[in-house]
Design a protein around this motif. Structure first.
Motif, short mmCIF file in Angstrom:
data_model
loop_
_atom_site.label_atom_id
_atom_site.label_comp_id
_atom_site.label_asym_id
_atom_site.label_seq_id
_atom_site.Cartn_x
_atom_site.Cartn_y
_atom_site.Cartn_z
N THR A 845 0.86 -1.19 0.00
CA THR A 845 0.00 0.00 0.00
C THR A 845 0.89 1.24 0.00
OG1 THR A 845 -0.05 0.13 2.40
CG2 THR A 845 -1.72 -1.26 1.34
N GLU A 846 0.27 2.41 -0.20
CA GLU A 846 1.05 3.65 -0.18
C GLU A 846 1.70 3.86 1.18
OE1 GLU A 846 -1.05 7.07 -1.51
OE2 GLU A 846 -1.70 6.16 -3.39
N ALA A 847 0.99 3.52 2.24
CA ALA A 847 1.56 3.68 3.58
C ALA A 847 2.76 2.77 3.77
CB ALA A 847 0.50 3.38 4.64
N GLU A 848 2.69 1.55 3.23
CA GLU A 848 3.81 0.62 3.37
C GLU A 848 5.01 1.06 2.54
OE1 GLU A 848 1.26 -3.47 4.29
OE2 GLU A 848 1.57 -2.79 2.22
N LEU A 849 4.75 1.67 1.38
CA LEU A 849 5.86 2.17 0.57
C LEU A 849 6.63 3.26 1.31
CD1 LEU A 849 4.28 2.32 -3.01
CD2 LEU A 849 6.23 0.93 -2.29
N ALA A 850 5.92 4.01 2.16
CA ALA A 850 6.57 5.06 2.93
C ALA A 850 7.43 4.50 4.06
CB ALA A 850 5.52 6.02 3.50
N ASN A 851 7.32 3.20 4.33
CA ASN A 851 8.10 2.54 5.39
C ASN A 851 8.91 1.41 4.76
OD1 ASN A 851 9.13 1.46 7.72
ND2 ASN A 851 7.18 0.58 8.42
N PRO A 852 10.04 1.70 4.19
CA PRO A 852 10.81 0.70 3.41
C PRO A 852 11.13 -0.56 4.18
CG PRO A 852 11.72 2.92 3.16
CD PRO A 852 10.71 3.00 4.26
N ALA A 853 11.08 -0.52 5.50
CA ALA A 853 11.44 -1.70 6.28
C ALA A 853 10.49 -2.87 6.02
CB ALA A 853 11.45 -1.36 7.77
N THR A 854 9.26 -2.57 5.58
CA THR A 854 8.27 -3.63 5.37
C THR A 854 8.24 -4.13 3.93
OG1 THR A 854 6.51 -2.06 4.83
CG2 THR A 854 6.83 -2.62 7.17
N VAL A 855 9.03 -3.49 3.04
CA VAL A 855 8.92 -3.77 1.61
C VAL A 855 10.23 -4.35 1.09
CG1 VAL A 855 8.47 -2.75 -0.65
CG2 VAL A 855 7.31 -1.86 1.37
N PHE A 856 10.14 -5.34 0.21
CA PHE A 856 11.32 -5.84 -0.49
C PHE A 856 11.04 -5.82 -1.98
CE2 PHE A 856 8.69 -9.52 0.33
CZ PHE A 856 8.73 -10.23 -0.86
N VAL A 857 12.08 -5.93 -2.79
CA VAL A 857 11.95 -5.87 -4.25
C VAL A 857 12.27 -7.23 -4.82
CG1 VAL A 857 12.80 -4.81 -6.37
CG2 VAL A 857 12.57 -3.44 -4.30
N THR A 858 11.36 -7.73 -5.67
CA THR A 858 11.58 -9.02 -6.30
C THR A 858 12.62 -8.87 -7.40
OG1 THR A 858 9.86 -8.68 -7.95
CG2 THR A 858 9.20 -9.69 -5.88
N GLY A 859 13.35 -9.93 -7.64
CA GLY A 859 14.30 -9.95 -8.74
C GLY A 859 13.90 -10.98 -9.75
N PRO A 860 14.58 -11.07 -10.87
CA PRO A 860 14.28 -12.09 -11.87
C PRO A 860 14.46 -13.48 -11.26
CG PRO A 860 15.81 -10.45 -12.72
CD PRO A 860 15.73 -10.23 -11.25
N THR A 861 13.46 -14.29 -11.37
CA THR A 861 13.55 -15.62 -10.77
C THR A 861 14.06 -16.66 -11.76
OG1 THR A 861 11.22 -15.93 -11.34
CG2 THR A 861 11.69 -15.19 -9.12
N ILE A 862 13.73 -16.48 -13.04
CA ILE A 862 14.18 -17.43 -14.07
C ILE A 862 14.66 -16.60 -15.25
CG2 ILE A 862 13.46 -19.23 -15.69
CD1 ILE A 862 11.56 -20.23 -13.63
N PRO A 863 15.81 -16.86 -15.80
CA PRO A 863 16.30 -16.06 -16.93
C PRO A 863 15.35 -16.16 -18.12
CG PRO A 863 18.01 -17.54 -16.08
CD PRO A 863 16.73 -17.92 -15.42
N VAL A 864 15.29 -15.07 -18.88
CA VAL A 864 14.48 -15.08 -20.08
C VAL A 864 15.19 -15.90 -21.14
CG1 VAL A 864 13.44 -13.64 -21.85
CG2 VAL A 864 13.58 -12.82 -19.51
N ARG A 865 14.51 -16.80 -21.79
CA ARG A 865 15.13 -17.72 -22.73
C ARG A 865 15.51 -17.03 -24.04
NH1 ARG A 865 11.32 -20.90 -19.92
NH2 ARG A 865 12.24 -22.75 -19.00
#
Length: 868
Positions: A845-865
């Protein structure tokens, strides 16, 4: 005594109102109180003898055609804090002195005001064998007939023979409904012609020819004298004219008797011929006791029509809250609701006023009879009768008592005339007698004088209430809508948008006839400019439904909206959801394992939807081909959750496992989903299949609903959820598999060809002249001769269907659409912010974005073929 006459001290709480009777009049009274009493100055208790919520008795004939839900809307009143509905509880006595009502349960209810809405009963003549007859009055009566006709046919090995005594409005509706259930039906009527209380002889004779043409036998000018029986089973009926006929069931519908016994026993004055005597304020002879509806005797008579009942309810509600409303007239206009028979009468239909002139057009061969009753100078409309073609009725009835602008014959459609348009009606002309809505109120709603403007028919009906009960005024309401929009500068243009001056229906037919295949060809021949976000998706849908080709080829990719271009639903954070098709909700454990592994590998949020599908949320655009490659290899295909197409066919388990199931609903649901998958339409659509009348698949809330019966399938159409929910309406009953599919083919293709863009099936049917009856005539009776064409169009779709994701994965050029960066095709997109919740991840949510401690960023899980 009103609230203003004797205000209740605040410490005693709200004023107590008890309503005896749970029919339409009681429903309208509660509705009127709710709309006026915003401060909750009163508390209402409704005592209803029947176990059902208040329902629409006017529409009982629809119940004969299937398990129609007739509950009056809104039904939310009964959950209100200051309203109590006691169903299945009969009031047994009234004590006007103590101001109490006692029920059969022994409950004593105190009241400050008592509203008697006890309605009427259907009388049965005192003749031998009468105890073996039935009446046509309630839902329970109708449900009994439906089951008994089927039971008798099974026991006797032939259609049940049913006699309906009474050739009035209700009797003919009952006869028509029973005939459609498969019974051999006859009508006996004491009058010399049918509906003799409303029609003159010419109209009655014309109606008789139409009824006879439907296979219903008529016995006129006589009545039952004796019901014969053997061991308690009906075998025949003898008439007063000496004739005898074989019958298996007798139903009486010979009028109504006011249920005034409670009032009479309490000393309230009743009329000589029954009914509780009321004045213009709807007050009875006892202070604090009021009467409304069929039990109320106004000016010496009781009336069994919904319009005066509604008007009385409004008057009492107004009076109890300090108003001075009056009930002054009875609108006894009637319209027969028997499929295939168009009959209406209003005003002085018999021309009984002194000096009345009758302008008549009759064509016996066609069963057509039209009559206007005019004043002596042929200028003022006094009444009218229409048989065979009642199209002018809706527009002429509001002109009752007014001067017509043209000579009377100009308004008879049989003579080539036309009914008055909406502009011809003065503001005080009554448009909807059921809800007492005049033309001025409809116009005000369109203009938005008291709130948001209502600029389409569905919204206008909701906000004005016009056309929401019997529906006979809907054509006139639509005319008023069009004329008022034109006056307001919002002319009801047929143009789909600024680039196409024609409607979607006209565009569809033009593209089909001219065999146009690209947007450039279409806009070059039929429009102007380069198109917009209105016409481009509409044209893309038209081409897809007519051609069945891959939707992104041939220049059609640029016509689609974001979801169709990606073959997936975009979510609020820019990611996409993946929805594999699971026909009928049936899926093997092995396939479930594949879905689970995909969700694990790609970190997708997983949700089982209300449509028996599995949604996988959070995929990036570049991941979609890799996800779908796994799913397609496992046997899945696209669920078209992104398109204006079939979303799903919801199914219960049916006779496969359930002990109540009478048909294999799972097999039917799977067959339907595989047949109509990928079919593009003006809007999304959903199907439902229930294996019995318990309706676990909620089929009547779907665009096409299929409910199993012992004899086959009942088909319902036009059910929608969403902002304006609608129950599906019964189209046909007891269909075999082949006939059901044939009717669905016709219905869907007729909808696809004729609906406006972004118009759901419920709104489409609502705006069709004739509504469900018109749809039935086209789909079942093939009245337009389109059946073969519609079925061929659907067959073309079925034969040409190809899964869009399977086709995408086979073609490297198609896969190029899913590259994130054109110059770096093997570079995946950046990760997306996520929050962990209940073992999965979701967008923050917008409130959670304002508190980076609760948020993580996903990365590529499987390479694009590399084949991207």
């Amino acid at each position: 005594m009103s609230l203003t006459d004797s205000a209740r001290p605040p410490h005693l709480g709200p004023r107590e109102i008890v309503v005896v009777g749970g029919g339409p009049a009681a429903h309208r009274f509660v509705d009127a109180i709710q709309s006026r009493d915003t401060a909750h100055a009163v508390r209402v208790t409704v005592v209803a003898e029947e176990v059902h919520l208040p329902y629409d008795r006017v529409a009982l004939s629809r119940r004969l055609a299937g398990a129609e839900d007739l509950t009056l809307q809104p039904s939310s009143h009964w959950a209100a804090e200051h309203v109590s509905l006691r169903t299945g509880e009969r009031a047994t006595s009234i004590d006007p002195t103590a101001k109490t009502v006692t029920t059969a349960h022994g409950t004593v209810l105190r009241y400050d005001d008592l509203v008697l809405a006890t309605g009427s009963s259907a009388p049965v003549p005192d003749i031998p064998g009468a105890h073996l007859s039935r009446v046509y009055r309630t839902i329970d009566d109708v449900d009994f007939f439906t089951g008994e006709v089927v039971r008798l046919a099974s026991v006797l090995g032939r259609p049940a023979r049913v006699l309906v005594a009474g050739g009035g409005l209700l009797g003919l509706e009952a006869a028509g409904g029973l005939q459609k259930l498969g019974a051999e039906t006859a009508v006996v009527h004491s009058g010399g012609w049918l509906m003799s209380a409303q029609l003159d002889e010419g109209a009655g004779q014309a109606l008789g020819r139409l009824i006879t043409a439907q296979g219903i036998r008529l016995h006129l000018g006589t009545r039952p004298r004796l019901i014969e029986e053997t061991d308690g089973v009906v075998t025949g009926v003898k008439f007063t004219n000496g004739q005898r006929i074989d019958v298996d069931m007798v139903i009486f519908s010979i009028g109504i008797s006011a249920r005034d016994e409670l009032a009479r026993d309490a000393g309230v004055v009743t009329g000589e011929r029954g009914g509780i005597v009321i004045g213009t304020d709807c007050r009875t002879s006892h202070d604090g006791i009021w009467a409304i509806g069929e039990v109320a005797n106004f000016e010496g008579r009781c009336t069994g029509l919904v319009a005066p009942a509604n008007a009385m309810a409004e008057v009492v509600a107004d009076r109890l809250l300090g108003g001075a409303a009056e009930f002054t007239t009875v609108d006894d206009a009637t319209k027969l609701k028997l499929s295939g028979v168009d009959v209406a009468s209003f005003g002085d239909a018999r021309g009984e006023q002194e000096g009345a002139l009758e302008i008549v057009y009759a064509d016996p061969a066609r069963g057509l009879y039209q009559k206007l009753v005019m004043s002596a100078d042929a200028r003022t409309l006094l009444g009218g009768i229409f048989v065979g073609d009642a199209e002018p009725y809706a527009s002429l009835r509001p002109m009752l008592g007014r001067e017509l602008s043209s000579e009377p014959g100009a308004y008879l459609s049989g003579l080539g005339g036309g009914a008055p348009e909406g502009d011809d009606l003065p503001d005080d002309a009554l448009v909807c007698s059921c809800n007492n809505v005049d033309a001025g109120a409809v116009r005000a709603a369109v203009r938005g004088d008291h709130g948001e403007a209502c600029t389409d028919l569905g919204t206008l009906k909701t906000c004005s209430r016009a056309g929401t009960q019997c529906g006979s005024c809907v054509p006139l309401v639509k005319k008023l809508l069009g004329s008022e929009l034109a006056k307001s500068g919002i002319e009801m243009s047929r143009a789909m948008c600024e680039h196409f001056p024609i409607s979607r229906q006209e565009l569809f037919e033009s593209v089909r006839v001219l065999e146009l295949t690209t947007f450039d060809e279409i806009v070059g021949r039929l429009g102007t400019g380069r198109g917009c976000d209105i016409c481009k998706p509409a044209v893309a849908s038209i081409l897809a439904s007519q051609r069945g080709a891959y939707i992104l080829d041939g220049g059609r990719g640029g016509l689609q909206d974001t979801n169709d271009r990606a073959l997936a639903n975009m979510q609020k954070d820019g990611s996409y959801s993946v929805v594999p098709r699971i026909p009928g909700g049936e899926v093997t454990p092995q396939k479930l394992a594949v879905i689970a592994q995909v969700a694990i590998d790609y970190g997708l949020y997983t949700k089982i939807t209300g449509g028996q599908r599995i949604d996988l949320f959070g995929a990036r655009l570049d991941q979609l081909p890799d996800i779908w490659r796994v799913l397609v290899d496992a046997g899945f295909e696209s669920g078209q959750a992104y398109g204006k197409a079939l979303r799903n066919v919801k199914s219960c388990v049916g006779s496969t496992w359930c002990r109540f199931g009478v048909q294999d609903s799972v097999a039917m649901a799977i067959g339907l989903e595989l047949r109509y998958r990928g079919l593009r339409a003006p809007h999304k659509f959903k199907f439902g299949v229930s294996g019995c009348a318990r309706e676990c698949a909620e089929a009547r809330g779907k665009d096409v609903g299929v409910i199993a019966t012992e004899l086959g399938w009942n088909m319902y159409v036009g059910g929608n959820g969403g902002f304006q929910p609608a129950h599906g309406q019964l189209l046909a009953s007891d269909l075999d598999d082949e006939t059901l599919i044939r009717y669905i083919d016709r219905y869907m293709m007729y909808y696809i060809r004729t609906a406006d863009r972004m118009q759901r099936t419920a709104r489409w049917m609502e705006e069709l002249p004739g509504g469900i009856d018109h749809v039935r005539e086209v789909v079942v009776d093939d009245s337009l001769g389109l059946a073969d064409d519609l079925e061929a169009a659907m067959a073309l779709h079925v034969d040409n269907y190809e899964d869009e994701w399977a086709a995408t994965l086979r073609d490297p050029e198609r896969l190029r659409r899913f590259r994130t960066f054109v110059n770096a095709p093997d570079s995946p997109d950046v990760g997306l912010p996520r929050v962990a919740e209940r073992g999965q991840t979701r967008p923050p949510t917008e409130a959670e974005l304002a508190n980076p401690a609760t948020v993580f960023v996903t990365g590529p899980t499987i390479p694009v073929r590399g084949n991207m």
